[in-house]
Design a protein around this motif. Structure first.
Motif, PDB file in Angstrom:
ATOM      1  N   VAL A   1       0.849  -1.186   0.000  1.00 20.26           N
ATOM      2  CA  VAL A   1       0.000   0.000   0.000  1.00 20.26           C
ATOM      3  C   VAL A   1       0.891   1.244   0.000  1.00 20.26           C
ATOM      4  O   VAL A   1       2.076   1.171   0.324  1.00 20.26           O
ATOM      5  CB  VAL A   1      -0.966   0.020   1.210  1.00 20.26           C
ATOM      6  CG1 VAL A   1      -1.876  -1.190   1.199  1.00 20.26           C
ATOM      7  CG2 VAL A   1      -0.207   0.097   2.514  1.00 20.26           C
ATOM      8  N   ALA A   2       0.289   2.364  -0.368  1.00 24.50           N
ATOM      9  CA  ALA A   2       0.970   3.667  -0.436  1.00 24.50           C
ATOM     10  C   ALA A   2       1.959   3.753  -1.590  1.00 24.50           C
ATOM     11  O   ALA A   2       2.718   4.717  -1.690  1.00 24.50           O
ATOM     12  CB  ALA A   2       1.677   3.984   0.878  1.00 24.50           C
ATOM     13  N   LYS A   3       1.976   2.733  -2.445  1.00 24.69           N
ATOM     14  CA  LYS A   3       2.813   2.781  -3.645  1.00 24.69           C
ATOM     15  C   LYS A   3       1.905   2.524  -4.843  1.00 24.69           C
ATOM     16  O   LYS A   3       1.028   1.651  -4.781  1.00 24.69           O
ATOM     17  CB  LYS A   3       3.879   1.685  -3.614  1.00 24.69           C
ATOM     18  CG  LYS A   3       4.911   1.780  -2.533  1.00 24.69           C
ATOM     19  CD  LYS A   3       5.918   0.659  -2.770  1.00 24.69           C
ATOM     20  CE  LYS A   3       6.872   0.491  -1.616  1.00 24.69           C
ATOM     21  NZ  LYS A   3       7.796  -0.645  -1.855  1.00 24.69           N
ATOM     22  N   PRO A   4       2.122   3.227  -5.953  1.00 27.91           N
ATOM     23  CA  PRO A   4       1.309   2.942  -7.146  1.00 27.91           C
ATOM     24  C   PRO A   4       1.668   1.581  -7.732  1.00 27.91           C
ATOM     25  O   PRO A   4       2.806   1.128  -7.612  1.00 27.91           O
ATOM     26  CB  PRO A   4       1.683   4.079  -8.102  1.00 27.91           C
ATOM     27  CG  PRO A   4       3.031   4.540  -7.668  1.00 27.91           C
ATOM     28  CD  PRO A   4       3.085   4.326  -6.181  1.00 27.91           C
TER      29      PRO A   4
ATOM     30  N   GLU B   1       0.173  13.090  -2.844  1.00 29.20           N
ATOM     31  CA  GLU B   1       1.175  13.375  -1.812  1.00 29.20           C
ATOM     32  C   GLU B   1       1.696  12.082  -1.201  1.00 29.20           C
ATOM     33  O   GLU B   1       2.902  11.931  -0.958  1.00 29.20           O
ATOM     34  CB  GLU B   1       0.565  14.270  -0.727  1.00 29.20           C
ATOM     35  CG  GLU B   1       0.330  15.700  -1.191  1.00 29.20           C
ATOM     36  CD  GLU B   1      -0.515  16.502  -0.212  1.00 29.20           C
ATOM     37  OE1 GLU B   1      -0.461  17.741  -0.278  1.00 29.20           O
ATOM     38  OE2 GLU B   1      -1.245  15.892   0.609  1.00 29.20           O
ATOM     39  N   LEU B   2       0.799  11.142  -0.966  1.00 33.14           N
ATOM     40  CA  LEU B   2       1.181   9.858  -0.376  1.00 33.14           C
ATOM     41  C   LEU B   2       2.167   9.124  -1.282  1.00 33.14           C
ATOM     42  O   LEU B   2       3.158   8.548  -0.809  1.00 33.14           O
ATOM     43  CB  LEU B   2      -0.078   9.000  -0.155  1.00 33.14           C
ATOM     44  CG  LEU B   2       0.109   7.664   0.559  1.00 33.14           C
ATOM     45  CD1 LEU B   2       0.676   7.874   1.961  1.00 33.14           C
ATOM     46  CD2 LEU B   2      -1.220   6.927   0.638  1.00 33.14           C
ATOM     47  N   GLU B   3       1.908   9.155  -2.585  1.00 30.38           N
ATOM     48  CA  GLU B   3       2.778   8.455  -3.529  1.00 30.38           C
ATOM     49  C   GLU B   3       4.157   9.107  -3.635  1.00 30.38           C
ATOM     50  O   GLU B   3       5.127   8.456  -4.021  1.00 30.38           O
ATOM     51  CB  GLU B   3       2.118   8.395  -4.905  1.00 30.38           C
ATOM     52  CG  GLU B   3       0.914   7.448  -4.934  1.00 30.38           C
ATOM     53  CD  GLU B   3       0.198   7.441  -6.270  1.00 30.38           C
ATOM     54  OE1 GLU B   3       0.513   8.311  -7.109  1.00 30.38           O
ATOM     55  OE2 GLU B   3      -0.668   6.575  -6.483  1.00 30.38           O
ATOM     56  N   GLU B   4       4.233  10.398  -3.277  1.00 31.77           N
ATOM     57  CA  GLU B   4       5.522  11.089  -3.287  1.00 31.77           C
ATOM     58  C   GLU B   4       6.248  10.909  -1.956  1.00 31.77           C
ATOM     59  O   GLU B   4       7.487  10.869  -1.897  1.00 31.77           O
ATOM     60  CB  GLU B   4       5.276  12.584  -3.580  1.00 31.77           C
ATOM     61  CG  GLU B   4       6.533  13.444  -3.606  1.00 31.77           C
ATOM     62  CD  GLU B   4       6.885  14.019  -2.235  1.00 31.77           C
ATOM     63  OE1 GLU B   4       8.089  14.137  -1.947  1.00 31.77           O
ATOM     64  OE2 GLU B   4       5.954  14.330  -1.467  1.00 31.77           O
ATOM     65  N   ILE B   5       5.478  10.759  -0.876  1.00 29.10           N
ATOM     66  CA  ILE B   5       6.061  10.659   0.467  1.00 29.10           C
ATOM     67  C   ILE B   5       6.910   9.396   0.615  1.00 29.10           C
ATOM     68  O   ILE B   5       8.032   9.449   1.138  1.00 29.10           O
ATOM     69  CB  ILE B   5       4.955  10.699   1.555  1.00 29.10           C
ATOM     70  CG1 ILE B   5       4.433  12.133   1.707  1.00 29.10           C
ATOM     71  CG2 ILE B   5       5.462  10.171   2.898  1.00 29.10           C
ATOM     72  CD1 ILE B   5       3.180  12.229   2.578  1.00 29.10           C
ATOM     73  N   TYR B   6       6.405   8.261   0.164  1.00 27.51           N
ATOM     74  CA  TYR B   6       7.133   7.010   0.412  1.00 27.51           C
ATOM     75  C   TYR B   6       8.527   6.982  -0.232  1.00 27.51           C
ATOM     76  O   TYR B   6       9.517   6.712   0.454  1.00 27.51           O
ATOM     77  CB  TYR B   6       6.324   5.788  -0.018  1.00 27.51           C
ATOM     78  CG  TYR B   6       7.148   4.535   0.103  1.00 27.51           C
ATOM     79  CD1 TYR B   6       7.436   4.004   1.359  1.00 27.51           C
ATOM     80  CD2 TYR B   6       7.728   3.944  -1.010  1.00 27.51           C
ATOM     81  CE1 TYR B   6       8.254   2.889   1.502  1.00 27.51           C
ATOM     82  CE2 TYR B   6       8.545   2.830  -0.889  1.00 27.51           C
ATOM     83  CZ  TYR B   6       8.806   2.306   0.368  1.00 27.51           C
ATOM     84  OH  TYR B   6       9.618   1.223   0.504  1.00 27.51           O
TER      85      TYR B   6
ATOM     86  N   SER C   1      -5.169   4.325  -0.233  1.00 31.54           N
ATOM     87  CA  SER C   1      -4.437   3.389  -1.092  1.00 31.54           C
ATOM     88  C   SER C   1      -5.338   2.318  -1.677  1.00 31.54           C
ATOM     89  O   SER C   1      -5.274   2.009  -2.869  1.00 31.54           O
ATOM     90  CB  SER C   1      -3.313   2.712  -0.309  1.00 31.54           C
ATOM     91  OG  SER C   1      -2.238   3.576  -0.145  1.00 31.54           O
ATOM     92  N   VAL C   2      -6.165   1.727  -0.837  1.00 34.39           N
ATOM     93  CA  VAL C   2      -7.015   0.623  -1.304  1.00 34.39           C
ATOM     94  C   VAL C   2      -8.024   1.106  -2.345  1.00 34.39           C
ATOM     95  O   VAL C   2      -8.294   0.417  -3.335  1.00 34.39           O
ATOM     96  CB  VAL C   2      -7.712  -0.070  -0.110  1.00 34.39           C
ATOM     97  CG1 VAL C   2      -8.799  -1.022  -0.589  1.00 34.39           C
ATOM     98  CG2 VAL C   2      -6.681  -0.841   0.724  1.00 34.39           C
ATOM     99  N   ALA C   3      -8.567   2.306  -2.148  1.00 33.64           N
ATOM    100  CA  ALA C   3      -9.496   2.859  -3.146  1.00 33.64           C
ATOM    101  C   ALA C   3      -8.804   2.998  -4.501  1.00 33.64           C
ATOM    102  O   ALA C   3      -9.381   2.682  -5.549  1.00 33.64           O
ATOM    103  CB  ALA C   3     -10.027   4.210  -2.678  1.00 33.64           C
TER     104      ALA C   3
END
Length: 588
Positions: free
Chosen positions: A125-128, A202-207, A249-251
C-alpha cells in the motif's frame, strides 16, 4: 460428456480386444501427419513383441474389426503397423450437438467440488501499481476463473503489504513535514479527523522520499523503525494515520485493478495476522519444532532427499521482529482456521521459489496444514522490453501500470480510428476492450514460468497470435449471425449436421477438443493452454469462412447447419476469453 479422444480410444480398445489382443494397446492420438489422417494408433507396434507377430498383421486384424464402426471411418493399416483413421462425420456432428446442449459444452463437473484459495496480488500500500504487478494480477485472475469454470470454489486474496517498515517511513516523513498534527500528540484522547492529512498524490511522493532518506540517514531510519514499532504496538494516533493510508491506497488499488478486470474476494494484508504471530511462534517452540539459533527463532526444513542446501525457516529475528516468512505462515494458519481450503495457490515472481519451499515445508512440519492440503507455488517469469531486459520507462524508471495501459489504449485507439468507420465515443470504448485483450492475451499466451517480451506493436496487431486477432474473429462471427437473423431467419431450432467439406470438419474437430483442453488447463493451472486452443480454433474458423459460402448458401438446411456451427464456435470462444479475463466488443 466424455472427451472425444477417450471415446475414439474406447472404440479402438474394443477392436483390439475383439481381434484377440490386449485392449490397453488401443490408445488413440491426434495424427502427427494430418495430411494422411485425423487420428492414429500405434498399439500394433507395441503388440508385436507381446504376441510375436508382425505389427502390420495385428493392425490389419484390428482394422477389420472397425469396418462397421460408427465412431471412426477410413481405418487403414499402414506399414510397418500404424493404424490411421478419420472421425466418422455423423458421430462428430452428434458430439457437437451434445456439446451445444450442455451448459459447459461437455466439460464434466466434479462430484466432490474442492475449495481453493489463491494469493495473487501482493502490492504494498501507499505505492502505485507498476508493471511488476501486471503478471500476478493477470495470471492469478485467469486461474481463479478457470477453477470456478471447472466447478470448484475458489477465494482470491490480494494479501496486501500493509504492515512493514514502509508504514513507519511514511509516518516518519509525515511527522517531519507536519509535526503539529494531532496524531503525534500521544496525550490526545479525542476523535481523529475523518479526512486524511494528505492526498493520494502526496502519499505516492512521500514514500520514495522517505525511503531515500532512510538509506542515507541512519537516525532517520531509526525513527522509522520506532514508528513501525509504535504502529504495530497499537499507538492510537499511528493506527489512525494507518487507517487513512489504507483507505486512500485501497481505493486507488481497486480502481487500477478494475481497469484490468481483476477482482479480489478478500482484501486482507499482513496486518490481519499480526496479533496471532506471538502465539503461533510460542506453539512452534512448545511443540519442539522451533529453536533459537544465533538469537533468531528458526525451524529446520531440510530433508534427506535434498540435493541442494535448504536453509532453516526463520520465524522471528534476533530482535523479535517478524519477517515475510512469519506473516506467510500466520496467514496460512488463519486461512486454514477460517476457510479450511483443500488447496492453497501462491502466485509470485519465480525468484521467490526458495521462500515458498521453506514456508510450505515449515507449514507441514508444524502442522499448520493437514497432510491432505495441497500447497502450490506458481512462479512466473519476467516481463521484458524489446532489449530483453526488465520493462522500463524511456528514462530507465519502473513504469506505472496505469501509464502502460494508457499507452496501449492510445495505440489501439489510433489503429481503431485509422479507417474512420466508428464515431469517437464508440472507438474509444472499443479500443479499451481490445487493448485489454492485447495485454492479457500477450501475457497469458506464454507459459507462466517463462520470461516474455512485451511488444506493443505485436500485441496490438490484428494478425497472428494476438488478443485483437481473437476478438476480430469473434466479431466476424457475430456479424454473420446478425445478418442471418436480419434476413428473417431464426437461431432457434437449428442443428449442426455432418460436415460437407474438409474445412468444416477441421473446424468441428477443433471445437470437439474443448472439454479436454479446459480440464487440462484446470489441472495444470495453465491459462496458456486456453490461448493455444482459441488461436487454433480461430484459425480453423477463418479457413472455413474463407472457403465456404455461408450466408450465400442457397440450400436453407445446409445454411442453418453452418450457422448452428458458428453459434457454438462463438459461445465457446466467448467462454474461453471470459476465463482469460477479457471480453469481445460488438464490432471492430
Amino acid at each position: 460428456m466424455k472427451k472425444i479422444l477417450d471415446l475414439i480410444s474406447l472404440q479402438m480398445q474394443q477392436a483390439f480386444e475383439a481381434a484377440g489382443y490386449d485392449a490397453n494397446l488401443g490408445k488413440v492420438t491426434l495424427s502427427n501427419r494430418p495430411d494422411l489422417c485425423e487420428y492414429q494408433c500405434n498399439g500394433a507396434m507395441a503388440g508385436a513383441k507381446l504376441y510375436k507377430k508382425a505389427p502390420i498383421m495385428i493392425a490389419n486384424d484390428v482394422a477389420a474389426k472397425l469396418a462397421d464402426s460408427k465412431v471412426v471411418e477410413n481405418v487403414t493399416a499402414v506399414a510397418p503397423g500404424f493404424l490411421n483413421m478419420d472421425l466418422n462425420k455423423e458421430f462428430l456432428a452428434q458430439f457437437l450437438r451434445e456439446m451445444a446442449a450442455d451448459e459447459k459444452f461437455g466439460l464434466e463437473m466434479p462430484q466432490s467440488p474442492k475449495k481453493l484459495m489463491i494469493d495473487y496480488g501482493g502490492p504494498n500500500v501507499a505505492k502505485p501499481l507498476h508493471v511488476g504487478h501486471l503478471r500476478s494480477a493477470i495470471i492469478g485472475e485467469s486461474i481463479k476463473r478457470i477453477v470456478r469454470y471447472a466447478g470448484h470454489e475458489i477465494i482470491g486474496d490480494i494479501h496486501l503489504g500493509d504492515w512493514g517498515l514502509q508504514m513507519g517511513l511514511i509516518i516518519t516523513e509525515l511527522q517531519e513535514r507536519q509535526p503539529d498534527l494531532v496524531y503525534f500528540d500521544e496525550s490526545y484522547e479525542g476523535d481523529y479527523p475523518a479526512e486524511a492529512p494528505f492526498t493520494l498524490a502526496e502519499l505516492e511522493e512521500i514514500y520514495p522520499t522517505a525511503s531515500g532518506k532512510s538509506k542515507e540517514d541512519e537516525a532517520y531510519k531509526e525513527k522509522a523503525l520506532e514508528a513501525t514499532f509504535k504502529l504495530q504496538s497499537g499507538v492510537r494516533g499511528y493506527r489512525a494515520l494507518w487507517n487513512h493510508i489504507m483507505a486512500i491506497s485501497v481505493a486507488d488499488l481497486k480502481k487500477n485493478y478494475a481497469n484490468l478486470n481483476v477482482e479480489f474476494d478478500l482484501w486482507k494484508g499482513e496486518s490481519d495476522v499480526h496479533d496471532i504471530i506471538p502465539a503461533m511462534a510460542q506453539k512452534m517452540k512448545d511443540d519442539g519444532y522451533a529453536y533459537m539459533s544465533e538469537g533468531a527463532l528458526v525451524v529446520d526444513v531440510k530433508e534427506e532427499t535434498d540435493t541442494k542446501e535448504i536453509p532453516p525457516c526463520m520465524i522471528l529475528k534476533s530482535d523479535g521482529a517478524a519477517l515475510y516468512t512469519t506473516t506467510d505462515l500466520a496467514t496460512i494458519k488463519e486461512r486454514m482456521e477460517e476457510y479450511n481450503p483443500d488447496k492453497l495457490i501462491y502466485l509470485t515472481d519465480k525468484r521467490q521459489s526458495l521462500h515458498f519451499e521453506q514456508v510450505f515445508r515449515c507449514a507441514r512440519k508444524t502442522k499448520l496444514v493437514s497432510p491432505e492440503t495441497e500447497l502450490m507455488h506458481i512462479g512466473f517469469g519476467t516481463m521484458n522490453g524489446k532489449d530483453g531486459k526488465p520493462f522500463k520507462t524511456r528514462d530507465g524508471g519502473v513504469m506505472r501500470l496505469e501509464h502502460l495501459l494508457a499507452d496501449i489504449n492510445a495505440e489501439m485507439l489510433r489503429k481503431m480510428t485509422e479507417g474512420g468507420k466508428m464515431d469517437a465515443a464508440e472507438a474509444e470504448e472499443t479500443a479499451k476492450i481490445v487493448a485489454l485483450s492485447a495485454v492479457k492475451y500477450g501475457d497469458l499466451s506464454n507459459q507462466a514460468s517463462k520470461d516474455y517480451v512485451f511488444d506493443i506493436d505485436r500485441f496490438t496487431s490484428f494478425e497472428g497470435d494476438t488478443g485483437p486477432y481473437i476478438l476480430y474473429t469473434i466479431v466476424r462471427i457475430k456479424s454473420i449471425l446478425t445478418k442471418y437473423v436480419q434476413g428473417g431467419a431464426s437461431l432457434d431450432g437449428i442443428q449442426i449436421q455432418a460436415p460437407l467439406t474438409k474445412h468444416q470438419k477441421d473446424l468441428m474437430i477443433e471445437i470437439s477438443k474443448f472439454n479436454a483442453m479446459m480440464e487440462g488447463a484446470y489441472e495444470e493451472c495453465a491459462p496458456h493452454k486456453i490461448c493455444a486452443y482459441i488461436y487454433d480454433l480461430c484459425n480453423a474458423f477463418n479457413s472455413f469462412y474463407h472457403e465456404t459460402k455461408i450466408l450465400a448458401e442457397e440450400d436453407e438446411s445446409k445454411k442453418a447447419s453452418f450457422i448452428a456451427l458458428l453459434v457454438l464456435c462463438k459461445e465457446i470462444l466467448e467462454a474461453c476469453i471470459d476465463v482469460l479475463g477479457f471480453e469481445a466488443p460488438e464490432r471492430m
